[in-house]
Scaffold this motif. Structure first.
Motif, PDB file in Angstrom:
ATOM      1  N   SER A 106      40.372  43.938  37.847  1.00  0.00           N
ATOM      2  CA  SER A 106      40.540  43.557  39.244  1.00  0.00           C
ATOM      3  C   SER A 106      39.235  43.767  40.007  1.00  0.00           C
ATOM      4  O   SER A 106      38.884  42.995  40.894  1.00  0.00           O
ATOM      5  CB  SER A 106      41.670  44.381  39.863  1.00  0.00           C
ATOM      6  OG  SER A 106      41.738  44.185  41.242  1.00  0.00           O
TER       7      SER A 106
ATOM      8  N   THR B  70      36.498  41.061  38.511  1.00  0.00           N
ATOM      9  CA  THR B  70      36.809  39.674  38.898  1.00  0.00           C
ATOM     10  C   THR B  70      36.823  39.523  40.423  1.00  0.00           C
ATOM     11  O   THR B  70      37.146  38.456  40.931  1.00  0.00           O
ATOM     12  CB  THR B  70      38.195  39.253  38.349  1.00  0.00           C
ATOM     13  OG1 THR B  70      39.162  40.189  38.819  1.00  0.00           O
ATOM     14  CG2 THR B  70      38.200  39.205  36.842  1.00  0.00           C
TER      15      THR B  70
ATOM     16  N   THR C 213      38.926  40.662  42.447  1.00  0.00           N
ATOM     17  CA  THR C 213      40.273  40.410  42.966  1.00  0.00           C
ATOM     18  C   THR C 213      40.619  41.431  44.040  1.00  0.00           C
ATOM     19  O   THR C 213      40.955  41.079  45.167  1.00  0.00           O
ATOM     20  CB  THR C 213      41.300  40.454  41.811  1.00  0.00           C
ATOM     21  OG1 THR C 213      40.890  39.518  40.825  1.00  0.00           O
ATOM     22  CG2 THR C 213      42.685  40.119  42.311  1.00  0.00           C
TER      23      THR C 213
ATOM     24  N   CYS D 208      46.379  37.120  42.147  1.00  0.00           N
ATOM     25  CA  CYS D 208      45.473  37.510  41.057  1.00  0.00           C
ATOM     26  C   CYS D 208      44.642  36.322  40.568  1.00  0.00           C
ATOM     27  O   CYS D 208      43.447  36.445  40.342  1.00  0.00           O
ATOM     28  CB  CYS D 208      46.248  38.139  39.905  1.00  0.00           C
ATOM     29  SG  CYS D 208      46.776  39.826  40.301  1.00  0.00           S
TER      30      CYS D 208
ATOM     31  N   GLY E 263      42.061  35.641  43.000  1.00  0.00           N
ATOM     32  CA  GLY E 263      41.113  36.734  43.225  1.00  0.00           C
ATOM     33  C   GLY E 263      41.247  37.347  44.603  1.00  0.00           C
ATOM     34  O   GLY E 263      40.279  37.851  45.165  1.00  0.00           O
TER      35      GLY E 263
ATOM     36  N   MET F 167      43.555  37.037  36.403  1.00  0.00           N
ATOM     37  CA  MET F 167      42.341  37.309  37.177  1.00  0.00           C
ATOM     38  C   MET F 167      41.118  36.710  36.478  1.00  0.00           C
ATOM     39  O   MET F 167      40.281  36.077  37.093  1.00  0.00           O
ATOM     40  CB  MET F 167      42.120  38.823  37.291  1.00  0.00           C
ATOM     41  CG  MET F 167      43.149  39.579  38.098  1.00  0.00           C
ATOM     42  SD  MET F 167      42.682  41.338  38.074  1.00  0.00           S
ATOM     43  CE  MET F 167      44.261  42.103  38.427  1.00  0.00           C
TER      44      MET F 167
ATOM     45  N   ARG G 161      38.753  33.775  37.801  1.00  0.00           N
ATOM     46  CA  ARG G 161      37.336  34.038  38.088  1.00  0.00           C
ATOM     47  C   ARG G 161      36.420  33.116  37.293  1.00  0.00           C
ATOM     48  O   ARG G 161      35.419  32.644  37.796  1.00  0.00           O
ATOM     49  CB  ARG G 161      37.014  35.504  37.756  1.00  0.00           C
ATOM     50  CG  ARG G 161      35.559  35.915  37.944  1.00  0.00           C
ATOM     51  CD  ARG G 161      35.154  35.867  39.403  1.00  0.00           C
ATOM     52  NE  ARG G 161      33.758  36.252  39.607  1.00  0.00           N
ATOM     53  CZ  ARG G 161      32.743  35.412  39.575  1.00  0.00           C
ATOM     54  NH1 ARG G 161      32.955  34.137  39.321  1.00  0.00           N
ATOM     55  NH2 ARG G 161      31.508  35.835  39.788  1.00  0.00           N
TER      56      ARG G 161
END
Lengths: 485, 485
Positions: B111, B114, B116, B432, B435, B464, B468
């Motif tokens: 997370s 990426t 997020t 997710c 992001g 994610m 990304r």
């Protein structure tokens, strides 16, 4: 001709003809009413008279219309025609007082003609036979497409433009000129459609269903509509009857051109890629749900199999009959049904949704993208049934899917603004756009659309039309460019 | 070389270099720890040593790798590299025991990298400064893209292939060869990125935020990440600080190439169509929500304006900071935020989602389809910033959107199978993949992802990464063809 260059007189002339045709169909339910409940017949007869009268007026007052027209006139005739028959189709409900609200009556009629099968009626069995028959008739008329009947009987739109009309109601995704003689093919289609209806009626009667219910359920099946004459749809009928209906739903969700190919050229239709994928989806999701019902819900195997496949076939074909309340299943089982609502039936069928052929073409293109990503020098042509797919067809297919999803999200948003819960909103929109019938939560199989606010019902009626006419024919009219010459 | 023709040694060599770089970044949080909580430093240092050790081993043991490679190796380096840094990035959480579960630690690290900003931590303020800093650092590294830093410092992938790498991390939708010298441009990008970070840190400190929090929030803003050092994100900070963060989020969600054009060629960037649409979305949705908060929630106007625009900017840029719990708003207000999660930020920004440019291109194409439907003889070319868009770009854009939606639906299905409710599932997947960070219901702004089952966390971590790296770079590896020579 107006300043915009649209030949409005020509359009209205055809509206008249469409209404005349609708009025003729209404005579059938007057006859039913005469037989079953004669006291009702004058009320129903009055809707017939109003419809025939309006149709006659439009038709006769514009008979001097010039015959010059383009795609724009055909779009207006198709989309306007569907709205118009839905407007006049409300009369039997309104005049008898079974549906006092105009919004509700319009929703029910649009749902009938678009073969959606979503209902606002709490007590279907309380309706008189004449009105019930009209309700099922709207399915049957909408399934074949009033335009198709129109062409067959009146024969008076030139062969060239028939193609455009035909494509709007009977999706022709690959855009190939399938038929040298559209009118010829249309007649054959109508014969198949009628034969299936007669055959199903016969088989249902063999299972002990009475004549009236058999005809109504056949109308609902062959048109992939979903209106039943019973409050709990197909649940109360015998396994034999459920299997008969399953079989005919499956037939009706396939591409009708395949039947022509089968009968006229004795082609091996099982080589058709769309048919294979359509059957594969049914087999795959049906099997998964059978196992879920058997192992998780502990039903016996035959019941699990029948119930799973009934719901799967009913939803992928966009019919919407139910033999159980699928919302009682685990969430991950009914979410598979939502997935089927998106996919929908085959092209050139009466079913709804995105259509199997579009899923197939999009899937092939995406697979090809991945292949090329790792092997850039690979030359590969994307084929459908052995023939290369033109690149603009791929683009149109992808754009259709994007637009379909956007309309779904936008409509669900409007329902939420109207204070409908998120789950009910999405369920209702998907089932109406896909022409299925039952949705989720408040609009699930155990309930109906009655409790929704009026504004939401209008949004959903619009979604039904957009779904049935495959988006373009409807939306194009709202683009300002349409009205510029 | 293996039988598949993929140069695995070459790939592993680059994995080594990436880990070495990660290890170097870890030294920063060791230093922070040394200053703020010296007792913790040996634990953090051990993660640095493990990472550097593994990196060194991979790098040195494969230094005789042949330099022959294709797009396939670059896909593996990018996607594998992101998974690898996320694996090693868990060490500070695991070794300190702040996050004892490996699944949770991986989720938090993925997370972070990426950008997020979805968290599983219940008490962020309970973390030591060293670990908090590492958490924010993962954003900053992931935002610019580890590969970009890598290119700038090591300079050792040939110019040709850099393009592929670059496109995977910094979306380049139209596929034009923007830069004759990618390495040159990358360096300029890095300078802008650092400058924005320094400037925001300075402005936040002017508003009374301490140095540590200012740096961490700048990392979270410029990377469009969303990790805060506070349990209630930005809610407790002054209006001045909220406005500063809003401004820098907006800057970071725009196309970074525009800044290069602005500084180097003094171009009028407001003629850029993507920028205009991006600003239009912010203005439109921000205004609507301002009015909803003012008239329906009866907040004062300044608060309505600030809160509406903060949430809108935070979500369209895929940052995910929150200054209020938007789930307290009427449903139709927060559903607009969901719409923004789909759209996402501009191309060549660090934001997520489908990206404004794709929405723009798809929209133009669809508009054109409608125009052509009513005026078939019209010849019109679809242009972007005055240049015609090649037809394969349109197809790729449409396919991307379809694939994006399919992955979203498929992932939500997996979460539901894992017994997560429908609303939480869809909210979590969209936030997710886009992001963003906060989702709906159970994963909304007032709570976090801690309560989700492990399997769902892995699905979301995958989403994610897919979001990304813009789908293709990740999925291509799972296509069997990838491994065939």
């Amino acid at each position: 001709m107006t300043r915009s260059g649209v030949n409005i007189k020509f359009v209205i002339h055809h509206f008249g003809a469409i209404l005349l045709l609708e009025g003729i169909f209404m005579i059938l339910d007057d006859l039913i009413s005469l037989y079953y409940d004669p006291l009702h017949v004058t009320i129903l007869l009055s809707s017939t008279v109003v419809t025939l009268g309006a149709g006659g007026f439009f038709f006769l007052s514009t008979k001097n219309a010039t015959q010059s027209y383009s795609d724009r006139e055909t779009f207006l005739i198709v989309t306007g025609g569907w709205v118009l028959i839905s407007l006049f189709g409300t009369l039997p409900y309104l005049f008898t007082g079974y549906i006092p609200s105009f919004t509700d009556a319009f929703f029910e009629t649009m749902s009938g003609f678009t073969t959606t099968g979503a209902s606002i009626l709490n007590n279907i069995e309380g309706l008189s036979k004449g009105v019930l028959f009209w309700r099922s008739e709207t399915h049957w008329i909408g399934g074949i497409g009033i335009i198709v009947i129109f062409i067959t009987i009146f024969n008076f739109i030139s062969n060239n433009n028939v193609h455009q009309l035909f494509s709007s109601e009977f999706s022709n995704v690959t855009g190939q000129k399938l038929f040298p003689k559209v009118i010829q093919v249309t007649k054959v289609l109508l014969i198949i459609y009628v034969s299936f209806t007669v055959l199903e009626t016969y088989l249902l009667m063999q299972g002990g269903m009475n004549f009236f219910d058999s005809v109504c359920h056949s109308f609902g099946t062959i048109a992939t509509g979903g209106f039943s004459t019973k409050n709990n749809s197909i649940e109360g009928f015998s396994p034999y009857i459920q299997y008969v209906i399953m079989f005919f739903m499956m037939l009706s969700g396939a591409n009708f051109n395949l039947y022509i190919a089968l009968f006229s050229k004795r082609k091996n239709i099982f080589k058709d890629e769309e048919l294979r994928l359509y059957l594969f989806f049914i087999f795959l999701i049906g099997s998964i749900i059978t196992l879920i019902l058997f192992f998780k819900m502990h039903y016996d195997f035959e019941y699990s199999f029948r119930t799973a496949f009934f719901q799967v076939i009913s939803i992928i074909t966009a019919t919407g009959f139910t033999s159980t309340d699928y919302l009682q299943w685990p969430e991950y089982a009914w979410i598979l049904l939502i997935f089927l609502m998106f996919i929908g039936a085959s092209s050139s069928s009466t079913g709804g949704g995105i259509k199997v052929i579009r899923v197939l073409i999009a899937g092939k293109y995406i697979k090809n993208l991945f292949k090329k990503a790792s092997h850039p020098n690979l030359v590969s042509v994307i084929k459908y049934n052995g023939k290369p797919i033109p690149s603009q067809v791929i683009r149109r297919v992808l754009a259709f899917i994007v637009l379909y999803l956007l309309i779904a999200i936008g409509s669900a948003f409007l329902l939420m603004v109207d204070h409908v819960s998120a789950t009910t909103s999405f369920g209702s929109v998907l089932t109406c756009m896909g022409g299925v019938g039952p949705g989720l939560e408040l609009t699930g199989p155990a309930s109906n659309f009655h409790a929704l606010p009026d504004f939401s019902k209008w949004v959903l009626a619009f979604d039904m039309l957009v779904g049935r006419l495959e988006i373009f024919s409807v939306l194009v009219i709202f683009v300002p460019d349409f009205w510029r010459s």
